[in-house]
Scaffold this motif. Structure first.
Motif, PDB file in Angstrom:
ATOM      1  N   LEU A   1       0.830  -1.201   0.000  1.00  0.00           N
ATOM      2  CA  LEU A   1       0.000   0.000   0.000  1.00  0.00           C
ATOM      3  C   LEU A   1       0.868   1.257   0.000  1.00  0.00           C
ATOM      4  CD1 LEU A   1      -2.395  -1.130   2.874  1.00  0.00           C
ATOM      5  CD2 LEU A   1      -2.806  -1.367   0.418  1.00  0.00           C
ATOM      6  N   ALA A   2       0.359   2.339  -0.621  1.00  0.00           N
ATOM      7  CA  ALA A   2       1.031   3.628  -0.532  1.00  0.00           C
ATOM      8  C   ALA A   2       1.041   4.062   0.931  1.00  0.00           C
ATOM      9  CB  ALA A   2       0.305   4.659  -1.398  1.00  0.00           C
ATOM     10  N   GLU A   3       2.005   4.870   1.300  1.00  0.00           N
ATOM     11  CA  GLU A   3       2.171   5.272   2.698  1.00  0.00           C
ATOM     12  C   GLU A   3       0.897   5.832   3.346  1.00  0.00           C
ATOM     13  OE1 GLU A   3       4.921   8.416   5.064  1.00  0.00           O
ATOM     14  OE2 GLU A   3       5.939   7.167   3.583  1.00  0.00           O
ATOM     15  N   PRO A   4       0.185   6.804   2.719  1.00  0.00           N
ATOM     16  CA  PRO A   4      -1.021   7.313   3.379  1.00  0.00           C
ATOM     17  C   PRO A   4      -2.126   6.257   3.495  1.00  0.00           C
ATOM     18  CG  PRO A   4      -0.707   8.385   1.239  1.00  0.00           C
ATOM     19  CD  PRO A   4       0.494   7.548   1.492  1.00  0.00           C
ATOM     20  N   VAL A   5      -2.161   5.322   2.561  1.00  0.00           N
ATOM     21  CA  VAL A   5      -3.155   4.247   2.594  1.00  0.00           C
ATOM     22  C   VAL A   5      -2.811   3.278   3.723  1.00  0.00           C
ATOM     23  CG1 VAL A   5      -4.278   2.409   1.278  1.00  0.00           C
ATOM     24  CG2 VAL A   5      -3.562   4.513   0.124  1.00  0.00           C
ATOM     25  N   ALA A   6      -1.545   2.916   3.831  1.00  0.00           N
ATOM     26  CA  ALA A   6      -1.099   2.017   4.899  1.00  0.00           C
ATOM     27  C   ALA A   6      -1.402   2.608   6.270  1.00  0.00           C
ATOM     28  CB  ALA A   6       0.391   1.729   4.750  1.00  0.00           C
ATOM     29  N   ALA A   7      -1.258   3.931   6.400  1.00  0.00           N
ATOM     30  CA  ALA A   7      -1.518   4.590   7.673  1.00  0.00           C
ATOM     31  C   ALA A   7      -3.002   4.587   8.040  1.00  0.00           C
ATOM     32  CB  ALA A   7      -0.996   6.026   7.629  1.00  0.00           C
ATOM     33  N   ALA A   8      -3.876   4.538   7.031  1.00  0.00           N
ATOM     34  CA  ALA A   8      -5.324   4.616   7.278  1.00  0.00           C
ATOM     35  C   ALA A   8      -6.040   3.274   7.182  1.00  0.00           C
ATOM     36  CB  ALA A   8      -5.954   5.600   6.286  1.00  0.00           C
ATOM     37  N   ILE A   9      -5.381   2.233   6.703  1.00  0.00           N
ATOM     38  CA  ILE A   9      -6.070   0.970   6.410  1.00  0.00           C
ATOM     39  C   ILE A   9      -6.608   0.297   7.666  1.00  0.00           C
ATOM     40  CG2 ILE A   9      -4.118  -0.650   6.445  1.00  0.00           C
ATOM     41  CD1 ILE A   9      -6.882  -0.475   3.742  1.00  0.00           C
ATOM     42  N   GLY A  10      -6.057   0.622   8.819  1.00  0.00           N
ATOM     43  CA  GLY A  10      -6.559   0.056  10.069  1.00  0.00           C
ATOM     44  C   GLY A  10      -8.014   0.399  10.333  1.00  0.00           C
ATOM     45  N   ASP A  11      -8.493   1.485   9.727  1.00  0.00           N
ATOM     46  CA  ASP A  11      -9.899   1.884   9.878  1.00  0.00           C
ATOM     47  C   ASP A  11     -10.833   1.055   9.004  1.00  0.00           C
ATOM     48  OD1 ASP A  11      -9.116   3.866  11.656  1.00  0.00           O
ATOM     49  OD2 ASP A  11      -8.981   5.400  10.092  1.00  0.00           O
ATOM     50  N   VAL A  12     -10.266   0.180   8.175  1.00  0.00           N
ATOM     51  CA  VAL A  12     -11.052  -0.668   7.269  1.00  0.00           C
ATOM     52  C   VAL A  12     -10.595  -2.119   7.485  1.00  0.00           C
ATOM     53  CG1 VAL A  12     -11.868  -0.947   4.894  1.00  0.00           C
ATOM     54  CG2 VAL A  12     -10.953   1.268   5.627  1.00  0.00           C
TER      55      VAL A  12
ATOM     56  N   THR B   1      -1.577  13.680  -7.582  1.00  0.00           N
ATOM     57  CA  THR B   1      -0.566  12.804  -6.972  1.00  0.00           C
ATOM     58  C   THR B   1       0.185  13.524  -5.852  1.00  0.00           C
ATOM     59  OG1 THR B   1       1.022  13.320  -8.723  1.00  0.00           O
ATOM     60  CG2 THR B   1      -0.309  11.333  -8.994  1.00  0.00           C
ATOM     61  N   ALA B   2       0.505  14.803  -6.037  1.00  0.00           N
ATOM     62  CA  ALA B   2       1.211  15.555  -5.004  1.00  0.00           C
ATOM     63  C   ALA B   2       0.349  15.716  -3.750  1.00  0.00           C
ATOM     64  CB  ALA B   2       1.635  16.924  -5.534  1.00  0.00           C
ATOM     65  N   LEU B   3      -0.919  16.007  -3.930  1.00  0.00           N
ATOM     66  CA  LEU B   3      -1.804  16.233  -2.783  1.00  0.00           C
ATOM     67  C   LEU B   3      -2.136  14.946  -2.024  1.00  0.00           C
ATOM     68  CD1 LEU B   3      -4.252  18.761  -4.460  1.00  0.00           C
ATOM     69  CD2 LEU B   3      -2.653  19.264  -2.589  1.00  0.00           C
ATOM     70  N   THR B   4      -2.233  13.831  -2.737  1.00  0.00           N
ATOM     71  CA  THR B   4      -2.638  12.578  -2.097  1.00  0.00           C
ATOM     72  C   THR B   4      -1.470  11.729  -1.616  1.00  0.00           C
ATOM     73  OG1 THR B   4      -2.681  11.354  -4.189  1.00  0.00           O
ATOM     74  CG2 THR B   4      -4.741  12.442  -3.514  1.00  0.00           C
ATOM     75  N   GLY B   5      -0.288  11.928  -2.203  1.00  0.00           N
ATOM     76  CA  GLY B   5       0.843  11.051  -1.887  1.00  0.00           C
ATOM     77  C   GLY B   5       0.675   9.674  -2.499  1.00  0.00           C
ATOM     78  N   MET B   6      -0.131   9.590  -3.553  1.00  0.00           N
ATOM     79  CA  MET B   6      -0.423   8.326  -4.225  1.00  0.00           C
ATOM     80  C   MET B   6      -0.031   8.420  -5.696  1.00  0.00           C
ATOM     81  SD  MET B   6      -4.153   7.512  -2.595  1.00  0.00           S
ATOM     82  CE  MET B   6      -4.543   8.086  -0.940  1.00  0.00           C
ATOM     83  N   GLU B   7       0.096   7.257  -6.329  1.00  0.00           N
ATOM     84  CA  GLU B   7       0.445   7.200  -7.742  1.00  0.00           C
ATOM     85  C   GLU B   7      -0.793   7.374  -8.614  1.00  0.00           C
ATOM     86  OE1 GLU B   7       4.139   4.049  -7.202  1.00  0.00           O
ATOM     87  OE2 GLU B   7       2.380   3.430  -8.343  1.00  0.00           O
ATOM     88  N   TYR B   8      -0.600   8.056  -9.748  1.00  0.00           N
ATOM     89  CA  TYR B   8      -1.683   8.188 -10.704  1.00  0.00           C
ATOM     90  C   TYR B   8      -2.084   6.795 -11.186  1.00  0.00           C
ATOM     91  CZ  TYR B   8      -4.444   9.872 -14.597  1.00  0.00           C
ATOM     92  OH  TYR B   8      -5.472  10.132 -15.447  1.00  0.00           O
ATOM     93  N   GLY B   9      -3.359   6.536 -11.229  1.00  0.00           N
ATOM     94  CA  GLY B   9      -3.849   5.215 -11.608  1.00  0.00           C
ATOM     95  C   GLY B   9      -4.021   4.312 -10.402  1.00  0.00           C
ATOM     96  N   GLY B  10      -3.656   4.800  -9.228  1.00  0.00           N
ATOM     97  CA  GLY B  10      -3.808   4.009  -8.003  1.00  0.00           C
ATOM     98  C   GLY B  10      -4.491   4.794  -6.895  1.00  0.00           C
ATOM     99  N   ILE B  11      -4.874   6.044  -7.175  1.00  0.00           N
ATOM    100  CA  ILE B  11      -5.476   6.895  -6.145  1.00  0.00           C
ATOM    101  C   ILE B  11      -6.743   6.236  -5.612  1.00  0.00           C
ATOM    102  CG2 ILE B  11      -6.551   9.137  -5.683  1.00  0.00           C
ATOM    103  CD1 ILE B  11      -4.532  10.375  -7.632  1.00  0.00           C
ATOM    104  N   THR B  12      -6.888   6.306  -4.302  1.00  0.00           N
ATOM    105  CA  THR B  12      -7.964   5.629  -3.603  1.00  0.00           C
ATOM    106  C   THR B  12      -8.524   6.540  -2.511  1.00  0.00           C
ATOM    107  OG1 THR B  12      -8.505   3.545  -2.489  1.00  0.00           O
ATOM    108  CG2 THR B  12      -6.393   4.529  -1.932  1.00  0.00           C
ATOM    109  N   PRO B  13      -9.743   6.318  -2.051  1.00  0.00           N
ATOM    110  CA  PRO B  13     -10.283   7.185  -1.005  1.00  0.00           C
ATOM    111  C   PRO B  13      -9.701   6.896   0.386  1.00  0.00           C
ATOM    112  CG  PRO B  13     -11.867   5.483  -1.504  1.00  0.00           C
ATOM    113  CD  PRO B  13     -10.745   5.355  -2.516  1.00  0.00           C
ATOM    114  N   VAL B  14      -9.103   5.738   0.576  1.00  0.00           N
ATOM    115  CA  VAL B  14      -8.517   5.390   1.867  1.00  0.00           C
ATOM    116  C   VAL B  14      -7.209   6.166   2.012  1.00  0.00           C
ATOM    117  CG1 VAL B  14      -7.595   3.538   3.311  1.00  0.00           C
ATOM    118  CG2 VAL B  14      -9.517   3.067   1.758  1.00  0.00           C
TER     119      VAL B  14
END
Length: 172
Positions: free
Chosen positions: A17-28, A108-121
């Motif tokens: 998982l991307a770093e911001p996703v890994a940090a939030a995945i515990g909520d799911v 991509t800059a605002l989310t810290g995620m890769e284009y084509g992989g952006i997710t709401p988590v």
């Protein structure tokens, strides 16, 4: 299971998982993750190769809403077999004068995620997440992981439970 992927508990495989996703995945806690070929991350190629029906795949689109010189960002979640009504429903719901898809470099800059992989988590705090009612009602949906090298599988109701999520009729 969904498709031909080897789904594993996302909480135990945060390296996928991307770093911001890994940090939030515990909520799911019901989220699962599977590695994929990054060349097949785009929806049509992904669905075909991994045998995931488009109605079980949801796309995250980042939009920039403008009003009075101010820009606010939001995410829209819609099933792959639908299209979000960005200029109608989304614009009105956000109270914006103009809404457009956020440029790739901004998204991509605002989310810290890769284009084509952006997710709401793991999106930045305060962003509205507009979830189409069909995506929220799906028993399971495949979404991005923040990276092009994996996907997340979760119940549609988990999308509706994300911070800032609102379920509305987004589809054209």
């Amino acid at each position: 299971m969904v498709g031909t992927l080897d789904w594993r508990p996302a909480n135990e495989h945060r390296d996928l998982l991307a770093e911001p996703v890994a940090a939030a995945i515990g909520d799911v806690p019901e989220a699962e993750v599977a590695g994929i070929d990054p060349d097949l991350a785009d929806t049509a190629a992904f669905c075909e190769r991994y045998e995931v029906p488009p109605e079980l795949s949801a796309n995250c689109v980042v939009v920039a809403a403008k009003r009075g010189g101010q820009v606010a960002y939001a995410a829209c979640m819609i099933l792959a077999d639908g299209r979000a009504d960005v200029n109608g429903v989304v614009r009105k719901h956000l109270g914006a004068r103009k809404v457009s898809f956020a440029p790739m470099d901004e998204a991509t800059a605002l989310t810290g995620m890769e284009y084509g992989g952006i997710t709401p988590v793991g999106l930045p705090g305060g962003w509205p997440i507009l979830v189409d009612e069909a995506a929220a009602a799906a028993s399971r949906v495949v979404i991005g992981s923040g990276l092009r090298t994996s996907k997340i599988l979760l119940p549609g109701k988990a999308l509706a439970g994300l911070p800032g999520a609102e379920v509305i009729a987004l589809a054209l």
